[in-house]
Scaffold this motif. Sequence first.
Motif, PDB file in Angstrom:
ATOM      1  N   SER A   1       0.820  -1.215   0.000  1.00  0.00           N
ATOM      2  CA  SER A   1       0.000   0.000   0.000  1.00  0.00           C
ATOM      3  C   SER A   1       0.849   1.258   0.000  1.00  0.00           C
ATOM      4  O   SER A   1       0.364   2.337  -0.348  1.00  0.00           O
ATOM      5  CB  SER A   1      -0.923   0.002   1.221  1.00  0.00           C
ATOM      6  N   LEU A   2       2.114   1.142   0.365  1.00  0.00           N
ATOM      7  CA  LEU A   2       2.970   2.328   0.404  1.00  0.00           C
ATOM      8  C   LEU A   2       4.430   1.939   0.313  1.00  0.00           C
ATOM      9  O   LEU A   2       4.866   0.960   0.918  1.00  0.00           O
ATOM     10  CB  LEU A   2       2.738   3.111   1.699  1.00  0.00           C
ATOM     11  N   ARG A   3       5.172   2.697  -0.473  1.00  0.00           N
ATOM     12  CA  ARG A   3       6.628   2.590  -0.477  1.00  0.00           C
ATOM     13  C   ARG A   3       7.195   3.994  -0.322  1.00  0.00           C
ATOM     14  O   ARG A   3       6.800   4.912  -1.030  1.00  0.00           O
ATOM     15  CB  ARG A   3       7.153   1.972  -1.776  1.00  0.00           C
ATOM     16  N   THR A   4       8.119   4.155   0.622  1.00  0.00           N
ATOM     17  CA  THR A   4       8.769   5.446   0.857  1.00  0.00           C
ATOM     18  C   THR A   4      10.276   5.276   0.790  1.00  0.00           C
ATOM     19  O   THR A   4      10.829   4.405   1.483  1.00  0.00           O
ATOM     20  CB  THR A   4       8.388   6.009   2.243  1.00  0.00           C
ATOM     21  N   VAL A   5      10.945   6.040  -0.048  1.00  0.00           N
ATOM     22  CA  VAL A   5      12.412   6.049  -0.064  1.00  0.00           C
ATOM     23  C   VAL A   5      12.849   6.788   1.197  1.00  0.00           C
ATOM     24  O   VAL A   5      12.812   8.014   1.260  1.00  0.00           O
ATOM     25  CB  VAL A   5      12.964   6.721  -1.327  1.00  0.00           C
ATOM     26  N   ALA A   6      13.241   6.024   2.203  1.00  0.00           N
ATOM     27  CA  ALA A   6      13.400   6.574   3.547  1.00  0.00           C
ATOM     28  C   ALA A   6      14.809   7.056   3.857  1.00  0.00           C
ATOM     29  O   ALA A   6      14.995   7.998   4.621  1.00  0.00           O
ATOM     30  CB  ALA A   6      12.976   5.526   4.570  1.00  0.00           C
ATOM     31  N   HIS A   7      15.812   6.394   3.309  1.00  0.00           N
ATOM     32  CA  HIS A   7      17.204   6.714   3.599  1.00  0.00           C
ATOM     33  C   HIS A   7      17.989   6.737   2.289  1.00  0.00           C
ATOM     34  O   HIS A   7      17.470   6.366   1.231  1.00  0.00           O
ATOM     35  CB  HIS A   7      17.803   5.691   4.566  1.00  0.00           C
ATOM     36  N   THR A   8      19.235   7.144   2.390  1.00  0.00           N
ATOM     37  CA  THR A   8      20.098   7.166   1.205  1.00  0.00           C
ATOM     38  C   THR A   8      20.951   5.903   1.124  1.00  0.00           C
ATOM     39  O   THR A   8      21.862   5.824   0.312  1.00  0.00           O
ATOM     40  CB  THR A   8      21.006   8.405   1.224  1.00  0.00           C
ATOM     41  N   SER A   9      20.665   4.946   1.978  1.00  0.00           N
ATOM     42  CA  SER A   9      21.363   3.665   1.962  1.00  0.00           C
ATOM     43  C   SER A   9      20.429   2.617   2.567  1.00  0.00           C
ATOM     44  O   SER A   9      19.266   2.911   2.853  1.00  0.00           O
ATOM     45  CB  SER A   9      22.676   3.766   2.758  1.00  0.00           C
ATOM     46  N   ASP A  10      20.930   1.397   2.766  1.00  0.00           N
ATOM     47  CA  ASP A  10      20.095   0.309   3.277  1.00  0.00           C
ATOM     48  C   ASP A  10      19.320   0.715   4.522  1.00  0.00           C
ATOM     49  O   ASP A  10      19.876   1.328   5.439  1.00  0.00           O
ATOM     50  CB  ASP A  10      20.966  -0.902   3.631  1.00  0.00           C
ATOM     51  N   VAL A  11      18.049   0.336   4.572  1.00  0.00           N
ATOM     52  CA  VAL A  11      17.245   0.504   5.788  1.00  0.00           C
ATOM     53  C   VAL A  11      17.352  -0.805   6.567  1.00  0.00           C
ATOM     54  O   VAL A  11      16.732  -1.809   6.215  1.00  0.00           O
ATOM     55  CB  VAL A  11      15.775   0.828   5.458  1.00  0.00           C
ATOM     56  N   ASN A  12      18.161  -0.797   7.612  1.00  0.00           N
ATOM     57  CA  ASN A  12      18.458  -2.027   8.344  1.00  0.00           C
ATOM     58  C   ASN A  12      17.406  -2.391   9.375  1.00  0.00           C
ATOM     59  O   ASN A  12      17.322  -3.553   9.787  1.00  0.00           O
ATOM     60  CB  ASN A  12      19.812  -1.891   9.051  1.00  0.00           C
ATOM     61  N   THR A  13      16.617  -1.408   9.833  1.00  0.00           N
ATOM     62  CA  THR A  13      15.710  -1.672  10.941  1.00  0.00           C
ATOM     63  C   THR A  13      14.505  -0.743  10.921  1.00  0.00           C
ATOM     64  O   THR A  13      14.630   0.440  10.563  1.00  0.00           O
ATOM     65  CB  THR A  13      16.462  -1.527  12.290  1.00  0.00           C
ATOM     66  N   VAL A  14      13.349  -1.286  11.263  1.00  0.00           N
ATOM     67  CA  VAL A  14      12.126  -0.497  11.447  1.00  0.00           C
ATOM     68  C   VAL A  14      11.398  -1.030  12.682  1.00  0.00           C
ATOM     69  O   VAL A  14      11.506  -2.221  13.010  1.00  0.00           O
ATOM     70  CB  VAL A  14      11.182  -0.567  10.233  1.00  0.00           C
ATOM     71  N   CYS A  15      10.659  -0.162  13.369  1.00  0.00           N
ATOM     72  CA  CYS A  15       9.821  -0.594  14.482  1.00  0.00           C
ATOM     73  C   CYS A  15       8.802   0.492  14.781  1.00  0.00           C
ATOM     74  O   CYS A  15       8.924   1.626  14.290  1.00  0.00           O
ATOM     75  CB  CYS A  15      10.644  -0.926  15.728  1.00  0.00           C
ATOM     76  N   PHE A  16       7.802   0.165  15.593  1.00  0.00           N
ATOM     77  CA  PHE A  16       6.783   1.130  15.991  1.00  0.00           C
ATOM     78  C   PHE A  16       7.200   1.796  17.295  1.00  0.00           C
ATOM     79  O   PHE A  16       7.783   1.163  18.176  1.00  0.00           O
ATOM     80  CB  PHE A  16       5.434   0.442  16.158  1.00  0.00           C
ATOM     81  N   ALA A  17       6.882   3.081  17.413  1.00  0.00           N
ATOM     82  CA  ALA A  17       7.276   3.840  18.591  1.00  0.00           C
ATOM     83  C   ALA A  17       6.383   3.558  19.790  1.00  0.00           C
ATOM     84  O   ALA A  17       6.824   3.683  20.936  1.00  0.00           O
ATOM     85  CB  ALA A  17       7.275   5.339  18.283  1.00  0.00           C
ATOM     86  N   ASP A  18       5.116   3.191  19.540  1.00  0.00           N
ATOM     87  CA  ASP A  18       4.200   2.895  20.636  1.00  0.00           C
ATOM     88  C   ASP A  18       3.070   2.006  20.125  1.00  0.00           C
ATOM     89  O   ASP A  18       3.069   1.583  18.964  1.00  0.00           O
ATOM     90  CB  ASP A  18       3.637   4.182  21.254  1.00  0.00           C
ATOM     91  N   GLU A  19       2.113   1.716  20.991  1.00  0.00           N
ATOM     92  CA  GLU A  19       1.040   0.798  20.634  1.00  0.00           C
ATOM     93  C   GLU A  19       0.035   1.399  19.662  1.00  0.00           C
ATOM     94  O   GLU A  19      -0.755   0.669  19.056  1.00  0.00           O
ATOM     95  CB  GLU A  19       0.314   0.330  21.902  1.00  0.00           C
ATOM     96  N   SER A  20       0.030   2.706  19.512  1.00  0.00           N
ATOM     97  CA  SER A  20      -0.923   3.322  18.581  1.00  0.00           C
ATOM     98  C   SER A  20      -0.639   2.934  17.140  1.00  0.00           C
ATOM     99  O   SER A  20      -1.538   2.889  16.306  1.00  0.00           O
ATOM    100  CB  SER A  20      -0.886   4.850  18.723  1.00  0.00           C
ATOM    101  N   GLY A  21       0.621   2.648  16.833  1.00  0.00           N
ATOM    102  CA  GLY A  21       1.004   2.276  15.477  1.00  0.00           C
ATOM    103  C   GLY A  21       1.147   3.450  14.529  1.00  0.00           C
ATOM    104  O   GLY A  21       1.412   3.258  13.345  1.00  0.00           O
ATOM    105  N   HIS A  22       1.009   4.677  15.024  1.00  0.00           N
ATOM    106  CA  HIS A  22       1.102   5.845  14.154  1.00  0.00           C
ATOM    107  C   HIS A  22       2.550   6.186  13.806  1.00  0.00           C
ATOM    108  O   HIS A  22       2.849   6.579  12.677  1.00  0.00           O
ATOM    109  CB  HIS A  22       0.443   7.056  14.814  1.00  0.00           C
ATOM    110  N   LEU A  23       3.453   6.068  14.784  1.00  0.00           N
ATOM    111  CA  LEU A  23       4.846   6.466  14.576  1.00  0.00           C
ATOM    112  C   LEU A  23       5.715   5.254  14.262  1.00  0.00           C
ATOM    113  O   LEU A  23       5.705   4.255  14.990  1.00  0.00           O
ATOM    114  CB  LEU A  23       5.394   7.182  15.806  1.00  0.00           C
TER     115      LEU A  23
ATOM    116  N   ASP B   1      21.995   2.703   6.882  1.00  0.00           N
ATOM    117  CA  ASP B   1      23.442   2.805   6.722  1.00  0.00           C
ATOM    118  C   ASP B   1      23.892   4.219   6.382  1.00  0.00           C
ATOM    119  O   ASP B   1      25.087   4.447   6.157  1.00  0.00           O
ATOM    120  CB  ASP B   1      23.916   1.827   5.644  1.00  0.00           C
ATOM    121  N   ASP B   2      22.956   5.163   6.329  1.00  0.00           N
ATOM    122  CA  ASP B   2      23.342   6.571   6.172  1.00  0.00           C
ATOM    123  C   ASP B   2      23.578   7.228   7.525  1.00  0.00           C
ATOM    124  O   ASP B   2      23.668   8.458   7.619  1.00  0.00           O
ATOM    125  CB  ASP B   2      22.277   7.337   5.382  1.00  0.00           C
ATOM    126  N   ASN B   3      23.644   6.412   8.598  1.00  0.00           N
ATOM    127  CA  ASN B   3      23.959   6.832   9.968  1.00  0.00           C
ATOM    128  C   ASN B   3      22.802   7.542  10.671  1.00  0.00           C
ATOM    129  O   ASN B   3      22.990   8.058  11.773  1.00  0.00           O
ATOM    130  CB  ASN B   3      25.190   7.756  10.024  1.00  0.00           C
TER     131      ASN B   3
END
Length: 483
Positions: free
Chosen positions: A254-276, A282-284
Amino acid sequence: MGYAMSRLEIESDLCDAGKGYYGVGSSSSSSHRSSERLGDLDHEISQVTKLKSCPHGRFSRQVPGRHQLPVSTVRMLAGRESNFSGRGGRFSSADRCHILSRYLPVKGPWLVDQMDSRAYVSQFSTDGSLFIAGFQGSHIRIYNVEKGWKVQKDILAKSLRWTVTDTSLSPDQRNLVYASMSPIVHIVDVGSGTAESHANVTEIHDGLDFSSEEDGGYSFGIFSVKFSTDGRELVAGSSDDSIYVYDLEANRVSLRTVAHTSDVNTVCFADESGHLILSGGDDNLCKVWDRRCFIGRDKPAGVLVGHLEGVTFIDSRGDGRYFISNGKDQTIKLWDIRKMSSTVPARNEVHRNYEWDYRWMDYPSEARDLKHPYDQSVSTYKGHSVLRTLIRCYFSPAHSTGQKYIYTGSNDSSVYIYDLESGDKAAVLKHHSSPVRDCNWHPHYPTLISSSWDGDLVKWEFPGSGEPPIMSKKRVRRRHFYY
């Protein structure tokens, strides 16, 4: 009775003071700090951690001048029986955390399982009843913790490329997804009665394709994948610098976002709401994404700068404010989302006069004292090593420790546990003979599982159920190239 209790409390206090706050395996020293302390000890996270893991004030005020020492368990039990804190003879959650957090899972280790391939992933389920381990040799095993660590499901992965890079269990614990260096993530029915789950032989492992026609046949890998809090979507970080959101009901990206200028090694949710959503690459950089504002394609809600090398893993405290990240600059950093910037500083790069590759080289000694001029982190923790692979780090459980510790695997074959507030090493667990890529602390009990490239899954506990068994001799393996 009163005299005996007083005498017992005094002797217990002396015993605790002599033994040290951190118990077995401690390498804490008041004269030696392995990490940079919180810049301001009045910082909010320091105060919140104390509130969640410190006992009722009445316990510490009884002996003048002793309030800064840990209150003895005997004193607290006696106080509970006499309703000393006015809670009806019950411990508060902070009282409980104060007691349990003193008994770190450092006894052992006890062997849980031993495989012929490298262990890459270790995860307890949210309630701690299941444990998932992923190996390079296409095996993913789900253990029933409450039934003596019996293998509940042995999964042989489909179309695996290189290794199992990540797994995620759905919130209802019915489905498991696993990723590898491929744009296709597979999903397995954990609740089925089939113990041996061989892809498309004994069970169907549905493939969820994250690629699109726009990719032109380009093959990328998924480094990190997580179920959304409602279990309807997957969020993934990939080697094509992007974050993906996969709609499980519509069975499409449903969505693709070019998030970094190098490999995206990790993603997670900031809280239980799932909004953040939090991401590291690898762009530090660490970035914050607000799903409610994803219409602004490729535009994060904020950026956090401070690592000198790539970010390997992120773990959120679950409060929507604080998270930690492991970096190839051999540090863990603690972040406050409220300090994020809207853009990356114009001069984000730090001048370096050396070349190195973390996959097969040691970190240069001249780089260890470098600091980012725009470091936005709250605190930095050092001592472990982040080399050869994307080593993971976590907050200790909220239920039993009040999240007062941070722990991580390490390339030096150990598990490091740091005190969040002081930065001291609370314990270093040594057993493995190869890098510890992942480790996980049980959400309720003082039990920690470490998994290593030596193929061992071992259990660390306190107090343990006896003497650890004699470990079997290590197998001799061929050398492999690191990824």
